[in-house]
Motif scaffolding. Structure first.
Motif, PDB file in Angstrom:
ATOM      1  N   LEU A  76       0.824  -1.207   0.000  1.00  9.73           N
ATOM      2  CA  LEU A  76       0.000   0.000   0.000  1.00  9.73           C
ATOM      3  C   LEU A  76       0.860   1.260   0.000  1.00  9.73           C
ATOM      4  O   LEU A  76       1.942   1.280   0.590  1.00  9.73           O
ATOM      5  N   GLU A  77       0.363   2.291  -0.641  1.00 12.03           N
ATOM      6  CA  GLU A  77       1.036   3.601  -0.704  1.00 12.03           C
ATOM      7  C   GLU A  77       2.491   3.466  -1.171  1.00 12.03           C
ATOM      8  O   GLU A  77       3.394   4.067  -0.599  1.00 12.03           O
ATOM      9  N   GLY A  78       2.671   2.639  -2.186  1.00 11.24           N
ATOM     10  CA  GLY A  78       4.023   2.454  -2.728  1.00 11.24           C
ATOM     11  C   GLY A  78       4.984   1.813  -1.745  1.00 11.24           C
ATOM     12  O   GLY A  78       6.189   2.027  -1.811  1.00 11.24           O
ATOM     13  N   GLY A  79       4.443   1.019  -0.830  1.00  9.24           N
ATOM     14  CA  GLY A  79       5.275   0.346   0.177  1.00  9.24           C
ATOM     15  C   GLY A  79       5.541   1.176   1.412  1.00  9.24           C
ATOM     16  O   GLY A  79       6.288   0.771   2.293  1.00  9.24           O
ATOM     17  N   ARG A  80       4.917   2.343   1.505  1.00  7.45           N
ATOM     18  CA  ARG A  80       5.193   3.265   2.617  1.00  7.45           C
ATOM     19  C   ARG A  80       4.245   3.104   3.809  1.00  7.45           C
ATOM     20  O   ARG A  80       4.332   3.874   4.755  1.00  7.45           O
ATOM     21  N   TYR A  81       3.338   2.121   3.764  1.00  2.00           N
ATOM     22  CA  TYR A  81       2.346   1.992   4.838  1.00  2.00           C
ATOM     23  C   TYR A  81       2.839   0.998   5.884  1.00  2.00           C
ATOM     24  O   TYR A  81       3.041  -0.176   5.587  1.00  2.00           O
ATOM     25  N   PRO A  82       3.070   1.445   7.128  1.00  2.00           N
ATOM     26  CA  PRO A  82       3.653   0.568   8.156  1.00  2.00           C
ATOM     27  C   PRO A  82       2.629  -0.301   8.904  1.00  2.00           C
ATOM     28  O   PRO A  82       1.454   0.057   9.014  1.00  2.00           O
ATOM     29  N   TYR A  83       3.144  -1.422   9.431  1.00  5.44           N
ATOM     30  CA  TYR A  83       2.329  -2.405  10.157  1.00  5.44           C
ATOM     31  C   TYR A  83       3.049  -2.853  11.431  1.00  5.44           C
ATOM     32  O   TYR A  83       4.273  -2.853  11.499  1.00  5.44           O
ATOM     33  N   LEU A  87       9.413 -11.096   3.559  1.00  4.90           N
ATOM     34  CA  LEU A  87      10.517 -10.433   4.274  1.00  4.90           C
ATOM     35  C   LEU A  87      11.565  -9.909   3.299  1.00  4.90           C
ATOM     36  O   LEU A  87      12.096  -8.817   3.483  1.00  4.90           O
ATOM     37  N   GLN A  88      11.848 -10.701   2.256  1.00  4.96           N
ATOM     38  CA  GLN A  88      12.836 -10.269   1.265  1.00  4.96           C
ATOM     39  C   GLN A  88      12.371  -9.008   0.554  1.00  4.96           C
ATOM     40  O   GLN A  88      13.173  -8.111   0.280  1.00  4.96           O
ATOM     41  N   GLN A  89      11.061  -8.905   0.273  1.00  2.00           N
ATOM     42  CA  GLN A  89      10.522  -7.694  -0.355  1.00  2.00           C
ATOM     43  C   GLN A  89      10.740  -6.474   0.550  1.00  2.00           C
ATOM     44  O   GLN A  89      11.085  -5.393   0.064  1.00  2.00           O
ATOM     45  N   LEU A  90      10.539  -6.652   1.852  1.00  7.81           N
ATOM     46  CA  LEU A  90      10.744  -5.539   2.782  1.00  7.81           C
ATOM     47  C   LEU A  90      12.220  -5.127   2.804  1.00  7.81           C
ATOM     48  O   LEU A  90      12.545  -3.937   2.827  1.00  7.81           O
ATOM     49  N   LEU A  91      13.098  -6.119   2.799  1.00  6.95           N
ATOM     50  CA  LEU A  91      14.542  -5.832   2.736  1.00  6.95           C
ATOM     51  C   LEU A  91      14.899  -5.105   1.435  1.00  6.95           C
ATOM     52  O   LEU A  91      15.594  -4.085   1.454  1.00  6.95           O
ATOM     53  N   ASP A  92      14.408  -5.641   0.320  1.00  2.22           N
ATOM     54  CA  ASP A  92      14.716  -5.048  -0.991  1.00  2.22           C
ATOM     55  C   ASP A  92      14.155  -3.631  -1.100  1.00  2.22           C
ATOM     56  O   ASP A  92      14.728  -2.794  -1.804  1.00  2.22           O
ATOM     57  N   GLY A  93      13.055  -3.368  -0.407  1.00  6.15           N
ATOM     58  CA  GLY A  93      12.442  -2.044  -0.427  1.00  6.15           C
ATOM     59  C   GLY A  93      13.131  -1.047   0.487  1.00  6.15           C
ATOM     60  O   GLY A  93      12.723   0.115   0.566  1.00  6.15           O
ATOM     61  N   GLY A  94      14.172  -1.491   1.183  1.00  9.61           N
ATOM     62  CA  GLY A  94      14.936  -0.585   2.031  1.00  9.61           C
ATOM     63  C   GLY A  94      14.149  -0.023   3.211  1.00  9.61           C
ATOM     64  O   GLY A  94      14.424   1.090   3.648  1.00  9.61           O
TER      65      GLY A  94
END
Length: 195
Positions: free
Chosen positions: A77-84, A180-187
């Motif tokens: 969401l929001e280009g990966g900027r939405y935290p959980y 998890l890898q997506q979160l890592l790759d997304g910095g």
């Protein structure tokens, strides 16, 4: 587990000083809680277990005298900027007992925007999913699930993201490791402070 260690190292480097201080008061889940999660969900990903062995939840979770609320996960969401937040094992077990009904979306669906075809049209049934994360808006707006009962187009263990208003269920990764890898790759973009 190497992936989880990389994730935790990247996470700690990306958190604000206050968030890191709060997270440092957290500890891993008890062996009993981990055994309960494993017995109720034999297919629970090892990477989720490993994460919980380090941090047993960050969603208004009390550790001793400290209660923490630290977002450590993200989504698309929001280009990966939405935290959980990460739920604790007890929160996961409790919140995964309910049926997540998607039939109301399928009934009026014109296309595949509302419910990803990889998701079983019967919905997320008790015992077939783990609700592991709520968004920063106290969970009402978006949630994350590990799905063990996909449609024939999906894969067991896929990660589903639900968002409310308009309601949508979408597969965002094929496994918790991939997630998890997506979160890592997304910095850890979901931790970036808004300007």
């Amino acid at each position: 587990m190497d992936l989880v260690n990389k994730f935790l190292n990247g996470l700690r480097a990306s958190l604000s000083i206050d968030e890191l201080e709060a997270l440092n008061t957290a500890h891993g889940a008890t062996k009993e809680d981990i055994e309960t999660l494993r017995s109720e969900y034999p297919n629970c990903p090892e990477s989720l277990i490993s994460l919980l062995e380090n941090i047993d939840g960050t969603y208004w979770r009390k550790y001793g005298e400290n209660k923490i609320a630290v977002c450590i996960l993200g989504s698309d969401l929001e280009g990966g900027r939405y935290p959980y937040y990460l739920l604790s094992i007890q929160q996961m077990l409790e919140s995964s007992k309910e049926e997540e009904d998607i039939s109301y979306l399928l009934e009026y669906q014109d296309d595949e925007e509302d419910v990803d075809p990889k998701i079983n049209p019967e919905g997320l049934l008790p015992g077939t999913y783990i609700h592991f994360s709520d968004c920063m808006n106290n969970g009402g707006t978006s949630r994350l699930y590990i799905d063990f009962n996909p449609s024939d187009k999906g894969v067991s263990g896929q990660i589903i993201r639900f968002v409310h208003d308009p309601d949508q269920y979408k597969v965002i990764a094929n496994s918790f490791d991939e997630y998890l890898q997506q979160l890592l790759d997304g910095g850890f973009i979901f931790l970036d402070e808004e300007e």
